[in-house]
Design a protein around this motif. Structure first.
Motif, mmCIF file in Angstrom:
data_model
loop_
_atom_site.group_PDB
_atom_site.id
_atom_site.type_symbol
_atom_site.label_atom_id
_atom_site.label_comp_id
_atom_site.label_asym_id
_atom_site.label_seq_id
_atom_site.Cartn_x
_atom_site.Cartn_y
_atom_site.Cartn_z
ATOM 1 N N THR A 95 45.535 39.343 33.720
ATOM 2 C CA THR A 95 45.741 39.965 35.036
ATOM 3 C C THR A 95 44.487 39.873 35.902
ATOM 4 O OG1 THR A 95 45.200 42.170 34.188
ATOM 5 C CG2 THR A 95 47.527 41.538 34.223
ATOM 6 N N GLY A 96 43.302 39.869 35.264
ATOM 7 C CA GLY A 96 42.076 39.698 36.032
ATOM 8 C C GLY A 96 42.022 38.342 36.706
ATOM 9 N N ILE A 97 42.383 37.306 35.965
ATOM 10 C CA ILE A 97 42.442 35.951 36.547
ATOM 11 C C ILE A 97 43.508 35.895 37.639
ATOM 12 C CG2 ILE A 97 43.021 33.527 36.065
ATOM 13 C CD1 ILE A 97 40.282 34.282 34.980
ATOM 14 N N ALA A 98 44.675 36.450 37.346
ATOM 15 C CA ALA A 98 45.774 36.431 38.322
ATOM 16 C C ALA A 98 45.424 37.218 39.580
ATOM 17 C CB ALA A 98 47.047 36.986 37.692
ATOM 18 N N SER A 99 44.576 38.241 39.451
ATOM 19 C CA SER A 99 44.248 39.072 40.611
ATOM 20 C C SER A 99 43.392 38.345 41.642
ATOM 21 C CB SER A 99 43.546 40.354 40.165
ATOM 22 O OG SER A 99 42.232 40.080 39.743
ATOM 23 N N PHE A 100 42.813 37.223 41.265
ATOM 24 C CA PHE A 100 42.051 36.454 42.239
ATOM 25 C C PHE A 100 42.970 35.805 43.273
ATOM 26 C CE2 PHE A 100 38.804 36.713 38.920
ATOM 27 C CZ PHE A 100 37.722 37.121 39.682
ATOM 28 N N PHE A 101 44.244 35.788 42.967
ATOM 29 C CA PHE A 101 45.245 35.308 43.912
ATOM 30 C C PHE A 101 45.858 36.535 44.572
ATOM 31 C CE2 PHE A 101 44.916 32.420 40.324
ATOM 32 C CZ PHE A 101 44.490 31.269 40.982
ATOM 33 N N LYS A 102 45.723 36.653 45.862
ATOM 34 C CA LYS A 102 46.033 37.888 46.598
ATOM 35 C C LYS A 102 47.387 38.491 46.245
ATOM 36 C CE LYS A 102 44.540 40.690 49.783
ATOM 37 N NZ LYS A 102 43.484 41.609 49.523
ATOM 38 N N GLU A 103 48.407 37.683 46.125
ATOM 39 C CA GLU A 103 49.745 38.219 45.884
ATOM 40 C C GLU A 103 49.932 38.755 44.461
ATOM 41 O OE1 GLU A 103 49.694 33.850 45.087
ATOM 42 O OE2 GLU A 103 49.158 35.052 46.820
ATOM 43 N N LYS A 104 48.970 38.538 43.578
ATOM 44 C CA LYS A 104 49.079 38.990 42.189
ATOM 45 C C LYS A 104 48.153 40.171 41.875
ATOM 46 C CE LYS A 104 51.821 35.598 41.028
ATOM 47 N NZ LYS A 104 53.220 35.754 41.038
ATOM 48 N N GLU A 105 47.489 40.730 42.874
ATOM 49 C CA GLU A 105 46.513 41.778 42.624
ATOM 50 C C GLU A 105 47.138 43.054 42.053
ATOM 51 O OE1 GLU A 105 43.499 43.755 45.539
ATOM 52 O OE2 GLU A 105 42.904 41.698 45.101
ATOM 53 N N TYR A 106 48.385 43.307 42.332
ATOM 54 C CA TYR A 106 49.061 44.493 41.802
ATOM 55 C C TYR A 106 49.120 44.461 40.272
ATOM 56 C CZ TYR A 106 53.172 41.604 41.033
ATOM 57 O OH TYR A 106 54.030 40.638 40.586
ATOM 58 N N LEU A 107 49.088 43.279 39.673
ATOM 59 C CA LEU A 107 49.113 43.182 38.211
ATOM 60 C C LEU A 107 47.872 43.812 37.583
ATOM 61 C CD1 LEU A 107 50.434 39.530 37.775
ATOM 62 C CD2 LEU A 107 51.691 41.667 37.428
ATOM 63 N N LEU A 108 46.738 43.690 38.256
ATOM 64 C CA LEU A 108 45.516 44.312 37.757
ATOM 65 C C LEU A 108 45.662 45.829 37.733
ATOM 66 C CD1 LEU A 108 42.636 43.942 36.764
ATOM 67 C CD2 LEU A 108 41.892 43.911 39.141
ATOM 68 N N PHE A 109 46.232 46.379 38.786
ATOM 69 C CA PHE A 109 46.454 47.820 38.840
ATOM 70 C C PHE A 109 47.413 48.264 37.735
ATOM 71 C CE2 PHE A 109 48.752 51.550 40.566
ATOM 72 C CZ PHE A 109 47.686 52.434 40.588
ATOM 73 N N LEU A 110 48.472 47.498 37.520
ATOM 74 C CA LEU A 110 49.425 47.841 36.457
ATOM 75 C C LEU A 110 48.772 47.782 35.077
ATOM 76 C CD1 LEU A 110 52.668 46.041 37.696
ATOM 77 C CD2 LEU A 110 52.153 48.489 37.727
#
Length: 126
Positions: free
Chosen positions: A71-86
């Motif tokens: 999720t940290g890697i995915a959060s570098f892409f703006k539309e995936k930042e909610y995954l970091l919060f989850l």
């Protein structure tokens, strides 16, 4: 620092934290007779912890590391930042369950640290 740089640094910290958890707990899980060394790392657990409880802890921390890394890697892409919060919320729930299960003061400290990680994320997002 310019606006957004703090969140960028926080994301890097999450990715590195995930990698460290994967490497250390993977070493304990998959190394021959290494599980007892995990007790040195996870000193927040009570002394009377069983081998099974220690293995479960190491497996959950390994999975948490995978979750934070992905999720940290995915959060570098703006539309995936909610995954970091989850993933932070999941980690908080895991730490809360562990604190309630053991009812040991050091484990509650681990829970409080996990809450601070989430609060830092919320503060940086606002």
């Amino acid at each position: 620092m310019r606006k957004g740089e703090e969140m960028f640094i926080f994301k890097i910290i999450i990715v590195v934290f995930g990698l460290i958890e994967i490497m250390t707990n993977g070493y304990y899980l998959f190394g021959k007779d290494k599980i007892m060394k995990a007790k040195l790392q996870h000193r927040e657990l009570p002394e009377e912890i069983t081998i099974l409880q220690l293995k479960v802890k190491v497996m959950l921390m390994f999975l948490s590391g995978c979750l934070f890394f992905i999720t940290g890697i995915a959060s570098f892409f703006k539309e995936k930042e909610y995954l970091l919060f989850l993933s932070l919320i999941f980690f908080n729930l895991y730490a809360l369950c562990e604190a309630l299960y053991y009812r040991y003061w050091k484990v509650f400290g681990f829970f409080i640290v996990s809450i601070f990680m989430t609060l830092i994320y919320i503060f940086l997002r606002s």
